[in-house]
Scaffold this motif. Sequence first.
Motif, PDB file in Angstrom:
ATOM      1  N   LEU A  87      23.928  44.057  77.928  1.00 30.00           N
ATOM      2  CA  LEU A  87      23.838  42.866  78.774  1.00 30.00           C
ATOM      3  C   LEU A  87      23.706  41.616  77.910  1.00 30.00           C
ATOM      4  O   LEU A  87      24.375  40.606  78.156  1.00 30.00           O
ATOM      5  CB  LEU A  87      22.634  42.983  79.717  1.00 30.00           C
ATOM      6  N   ALA A  88      22.848  41.684  76.907  1.00 29.73           N
ATOM      7  CA  ALA A  88      22.672  40.536  76.010  1.00 29.73           C
ATOM      8  C   ALA A  88      23.962  40.220  75.272  1.00 29.73           C
ATOM      9  O   ALA A  88      24.312  39.048  75.083  1.00 29.73           O
ATOM     10  CB  ALA A  88      21.547  40.824  75.015  1.00 29.73           C
ATOM     11  N   ALA A  89      24.687  41.267  74.869  1.00 34.02           N
ATOM     12  CA  ALA A  89      25.955  41.052  74.163  1.00 34.02           C
ATOM     13  C   ALA A  89      26.980  40.399  75.082  1.00 34.02           C
ATOM     14  O   ALA A  89      27.745  39.518  74.663  1.00 34.02           O
ATOM     15  CB  ALA A  89      26.492  42.376  73.631  1.00 34.02           C
ATOM     16  N   THR A  90      26.999  40.825  76.354  1.00 33.85           N
ATOM     17  CA  THR A  90      27.923  40.228  77.324  1.00 33.85           C
ATOM     18  C   THR A  90      27.600  38.755  77.531  1.00 33.85           C
ATOM     19  O   THR A  90      28.495  37.902  77.557  1.00 33.85           O
ATOM     20  CB  THR A  90      27.830  40.979  78.666  1.00 33.85           C
ATOM     21  N   ARG A  91      26.331  38.440  77.685  1.00 37.44           N
ATOM     22  CA  ARG A  91      25.935  37.045  77.857  1.00 37.44           C
ATOM     23  C   ARG A  91      26.242  36.225  76.606  1.00 37.44           C
ATOM     24  O   ARG A  91      26.661  35.067  76.695  1.00 37.44           O
ATOM     25  CB  ARG A  91      24.448  36.977  78.184  1.00 37.44           C
ATOM     26  N   ARG A  92      26.037  36.836  75.449  1.00 39.42           N
ATOM     27  CA  ARG A  92      26.304  36.125  74.201  1.00 39.42           C
ATOM     28  C   ARG A  92      27.791  35.795  74.072  1.00 39.42           C
ATOM     29  O   ARG A  92      28.169  34.701  73.657  1.00 39.42           O
ATOM     30  CB  ARG A  92      25.836  36.973  73.024  1.00 39.42           C
ATOM     31  N   ALA A  93      28.632  36.749  74.462  1.00 36.56           N
ATOM     32  CA  ALA A  93      30.078  36.518  74.393  1.00 36.56           C
ATOM     33  C   ALA A  93      30.491  35.375  75.319  1.00 36.56           C
ATOM     34  O   ALA A  93      31.333  34.540  74.966  1.00 36.56           O
ATOM     35  CB  ALA A  93      30.828  37.795  74.750  1.00 36.56           C
ATOM     36  N   LYS A  94      29.902  35.325  76.509  1.00 33.92           N
ATOM     37  CA  LYS A  94      30.218  34.241  77.436  1.00 33.92           C
ATOM     38  C   LYS A  94      29.745  32.900  76.901  1.00 33.92           C
ATOM     39  O   LYS A  94      30.444  31.877  77.019  1.00 33.92           O
ATOM     40  CB  LYS A  94      29.568  34.516  78.792  1.00 33.92           C
ATOM     41  N   ALA A  95      28.556  32.897  76.305  1.00 36.58           N
ATOM     42  CA  ALA A  95      28.030  31.659  75.745  1.00 36.58           C
ATOM     43  C   ALA A  95      28.902  31.166  74.598  1.00 36.58           C
ATOM     44  O   ALA A  95      29.152  29.967  74.447  1.00 36.58           O
ATOM     45  CB  ALA A  95      26.595  31.865  75.263  1.00 36.58           C
ATOM     46  N   GLU A  96      29.383  32.099  73.763  1.00 38.19           N
ATOM     47  CA  GLU A  96      30.246  31.726  72.643  1.00 38.19           C
ATOM     48  C   GLU A  96      31.580  31.184  73.142  1.00 38.19           C
ATOM     49  O   GLU A  96      32.129  30.240  72.568  1.00 38.19           O
ATOM     50  CB  GLU A  96      30.455  32.929  71.729  1.00 38.19           C
ATOM     51  N   ALA A  97      32.100  31.778  74.225  1.00 42.47           N
ATOM     52  CA  ALA A  97      33.363  31.292  74.790  1.00 42.47           C
ATOM     53  C   ALA A  97      33.188  29.877  75.330  1.00 42.47           C
ATOM     54  O   ALA A  97      34.058  29.008  75.150  1.00 42.47           O
ATOM     55  CB  ALA A  97      33.841  32.225  75.892  1.00 42.47           C
ATOM     56  N   ALA A  98      32.054  29.638  75.994  1.00 38.03           N
ATOM     57  CA  ALA A  98      31.793  28.298  76.508  1.00 38.03           C
ATOM     58  C   ALA A  98      31.615  27.296  75.375  1.00 38.03           C
ATOM     59  O   ALA A  98      32.106  26.165  75.439  1.00 38.03           O
ATOM     60  CB  ALA A  98      30.542  28.321  77.393  1.00 38.03           C
ATOM     61  N   ALA A  99      30.904  27.716  74.303  1.00 36.91           N
ATOM     62  CA  ALA A  99      30.700  26.827  73.158  1.00 36.91           C
ATOM     63  C   ALA A  99      32.025  26.471  72.501  1.00 36.91           C
ATOM     64  O   ALA A  99      32.247  25.331  72.082  1.00 36.91           O
ATOM     65  CB  ALA A  99      29.767  27.482  72.150  1.00 36.91           C
ATOM     66  N   ALA A 100      32.927  27.460  72.407  1.00 31.16           N
ATOM     67  CA  ALA A 100      34.248  27.204  71.822  1.00 31.16           C
ATOM     68  C   ALA A 100      35.030  26.216  72.680  1.00 31.16           C
ATOM     69  O   ALA A 100      35.725  25.332  72.171  1.00 31.16           O
ATOM     70  CB  ALA A 100      35.015  28.517  71.677  1.00 31.16           C
ATOM     71  N   PHE A 101      34.907  26.375  73.991  1.00 28.95           N
ATOM     72  CA  PHE A 101      35.573  25.446  74.907  1.00 28.95           C
ATOM     73  C   PHE A 101      35.066  24.023  74.696  1.00 28.95           C
ATOM     74  O   PHE A 101      35.842  23.076  74.581  1.00 28.95           O
ATOM     75  CB  PHE A 101      35.327  25.890  76.350  1.00 28.95           C
ATOM     76  N   PHE A 102      33.741  23.873  74.617  1.00 34.86           N
ATOM     77  CA  PHE A 102      33.173  22.549  74.438  1.00 34.86           C
ATOM     78  C   PHE A 102      33.560  21.945  73.085  1.00 34.86           C
ATOM     79  O   PHE A 102      33.838  20.762  72.979  1.00 34.86           O
ATOM     80  CB  PHE A 102      31.642  22.618  74.548  1.00 34.86           C
ATOM     81  N   ALA A 103      33.565  22.800  72.042  1.00 35.01           N
ATOM     82  CA  ALA A 103      33.917  22.304  70.716  1.00 35.01           C
ATOM     83  C   ALA A 103      35.335  21.748  70.700  1.00 35.01           C
ATOM     84  O   ALA A 103      35.622  20.737  70.049  1.00 35.01           O
ATOM     85  CB  ALA A 103      33.784  23.431  69.689  1.00 35.01           C
ATOM     86  N   ALA A 104      36.241  22.398  71.414  1.00 36.29           N
ATOM     87  CA  ALA A 104      37.636  21.963  71.434  1.00 36.29           C
ATOM     88  C   ALA A 104      37.832  20.699  72.256  1.00 36.29           C
ATOM     89  O   ALA A 104      38.819  19.983  72.064  1.00 36.29           O
ATOM     90  CB  ALA A 104      38.511  23.086  71.982  1.00 36.29           C
ATOM     91  N   ARG A 105      36.888  20.399  73.141  1.00 37.59           N
ATOM     92  CA  ARG A 105      37.084  19.294  74.069  1.00 37.59           C
ATOM     93  C   ARG A 105      36.014  18.215  73.991  1.00 37.59           C
ATOM     94  O   ARG A 105      35.964  17.331  74.833  1.00 37.59           O
ATOM     95  CB  ARG A 105      37.136  19.837  75.507  1.00 37.59           C
ATOM     96  N   ALA A 106      35.153  18.295  72.986  1.00 38.80           N
ATOM     97  CA  ALA A 106      34.006  17.390  72.935  1.00 38.80           C
ATOM     98  C   ALA A 106      34.401  15.929  73.014  1.00 38.80           C
ATOM     99  O   ALA A 106      33.772  15.145  73.719  1.00 38.80           O
ATOM    100  CB  ALA A 106      33.196  17.640  71.656  1.00 38.80           C
ATOM    101  N   ARG A 107      35.456  15.517  72.339  1.00 38.44           N
ATOM    102  CA  ARG A 107      35.796  14.100  72.265  1.00 38.44           C
ATOM    103  C   ARG A 107      36.530  13.591  73.501  1.00 38.44           C
ATOM    104  O   ARG A 107      36.729  12.399  73.661  1.00 38.44           O
ATOM    105  CB  ARG A 107      36.607  13.824  70.997  1.00 38.44           C
ATOM    106  N   THR A 108      36.971  14.500  74.356  1.00 45.79           N
ATOM    107  CA  THR A 108      37.660  14.060  75.576  1.00 45.79           C
ATOM    108  C   THR A 108      36.891  14.470  76.829  1.00 45.79           C
ATOM    109  O   THR A 108      37.421  14.422  77.931  1.00 45.79           O
ATOM    110  CB  THR A 108      39.078  14.659  75.643  1.00 45.79           C
ATOM    111  N   TRP A 109      35.620  14.841  76.620  1.00 41.75           N
ATOM    112  CA  TRP A 109      34.850  15.407  77.730  1.00 41.75           C
ATOM    113  C   TRP A 109      34.674  14.430  78.873  1.00 41.75           C
ATOM    114  O   TRP A 109      34.797  14.760  80.043  1.00 41.75           O
ATOM    115  CB  TRP A 109      33.496  15.871  77.208  1.00 41.75           C
ATOM    116  N   ASP A 110      34.358  13.171  78.556  1.00 47.69           N
ATOM    117  CA  ASP A 110      34.133  12.200  79.623  1.00 47.69           C
ATOM    118  C   ASP A 110      35.396  11.999  80.456  1.00 47.69           C
ATOM    119  O   ASP A 110      35.330  11.791  81.672  1.00 47.69           O
ATOM    120  CB  ASP A 110      33.681  10.865  79.027  1.00 47.69           C
ATOM    121  N   GLN A 111      36.580  12.082  79.823  1.00 48.65           N
ATOM    122  CA  GLN A 111      37.816  11.922  80.579  1.00 48.65           C
ATOM    123  C   GLN A 111      38.033  13.078  81.543  1.00 48.65           C
ATOM    124  O   GLN A 111      38.584  12.901  82.636  1.00 48.65           O
ATOM    125  CB  GLN A 111      39.015  11.817  79.625  1.00 48.65           C
ATOM    126  N   GLU A 112      37.580  14.262  81.187  1.00 46.91           N
ATOM    127  CA  GLU A 112      37.777  15.419  82.050  1.00 46.91           C
ATOM    128  C   GLU A 112      36.945  15.321  83.326  1.00 46.91           C
ATOM    129  O   GLU A 112      37.219  16.009  84.301  1.00 46.91           O
ATOM    130  CB  GLU A 112      37.442  16.706  81.285  1.00 46.91           C
TER     131      GLU A 112
END
Length: 336
Positions: free
Chosen positions: A108-133
């Motif tokens: 369960l912890a590994a599943t949650r960790r994978a989801k958190a990492e996917a979300a972090a990767a998403f944010f990292a790719a979009r950090a500079r355009t986040w307000d526009q989204e």
Amino acid sequence: MTTTSRLGVEQVLSGLRTAGEATRLRLLALLADGELTVKDATVILGQSQPRISRHLKLLTEAGLVQRFPEGAWVFYRLGDGAMGEFARALLDRLDPEDAVLAADRVRLAATRRAKAEAAAAFFAARARTWDQERSLHVPEAAVEAAIRETVGDVPFRTYLDLGTGTGSLLSLFSDRYTQALGIDASHDMLTVARANLDREGVKSAQVRHGDIHALNVPVESFDLVSIHQVLHYLDDPGRAIAEAARVLRPGGRLLIVDFAPHEFEFLRDAHAHRRLGFSHEQMHRWLEEAGLDVVETRDLVPDARDSDHLTVTIWLARDPRIVSDLPDLNRTQEVA
């Protein structure tokens, strides 16, 4: 269990028969730690989707589990009421060190960790355009005006912004607080937030890397906590709300800004949304479970011509404990 949770013989027997199977008991133990989808459960338990769906159906029919459809997904959690209490009473008798349950918790912890990492990767790719989204919903200026109106004009000493992103609320409330802290899981977002705060001359706020589910700040230390457009990315929003409530001072307030329920399924893939908005009833239940009183609920509905825009909802809740000693607003307290 209390006298208000008494069950008849048939209800008890039904509950025991349903829970008395290895996979279903393991599912109940997992759901005691938060909500899951069928896909989550198949990964954790290593069983087929039809088999997991069947077990969850039986648990739901017995009242031990509740299901919450949301777009193409369905979330499951332990039931409310007498049967939910019955399930929790059974789980309280389980040995937490049991090898099978311990292995399930690791997965369960590994599943949650994978989801958190996917979300972090998403944010990292979009950090500079986040307000526009955020242009997906009603105009940001209207949202910010409604947020300030909801919070009111009275200054507050300490402020915590969870999932601070680009630091927009730290800037919005900079004339209200004495000291503020923004927390985010994305280092890229924090870089943008620091640059924004520096550019706008906000000296009384700082930002820090952290986990919204495990805040590394003193308990009962903030007059206002905000969660702005964050909960729809989380696997367990109720857990984040409970953690936010934990760090409120007596009489402190929790401000939540997020989307009302919608059917824009593309946001799951295109924008990493886990939840397609929140109903008033769902949010009120989480806030009440966290021990907070709901003060105000406000919907910001887009113009009828903007059918492809989302409704933004603002919730304001308060810690009901009475403040016995008024703080000295001229004295600065460290919150970091």
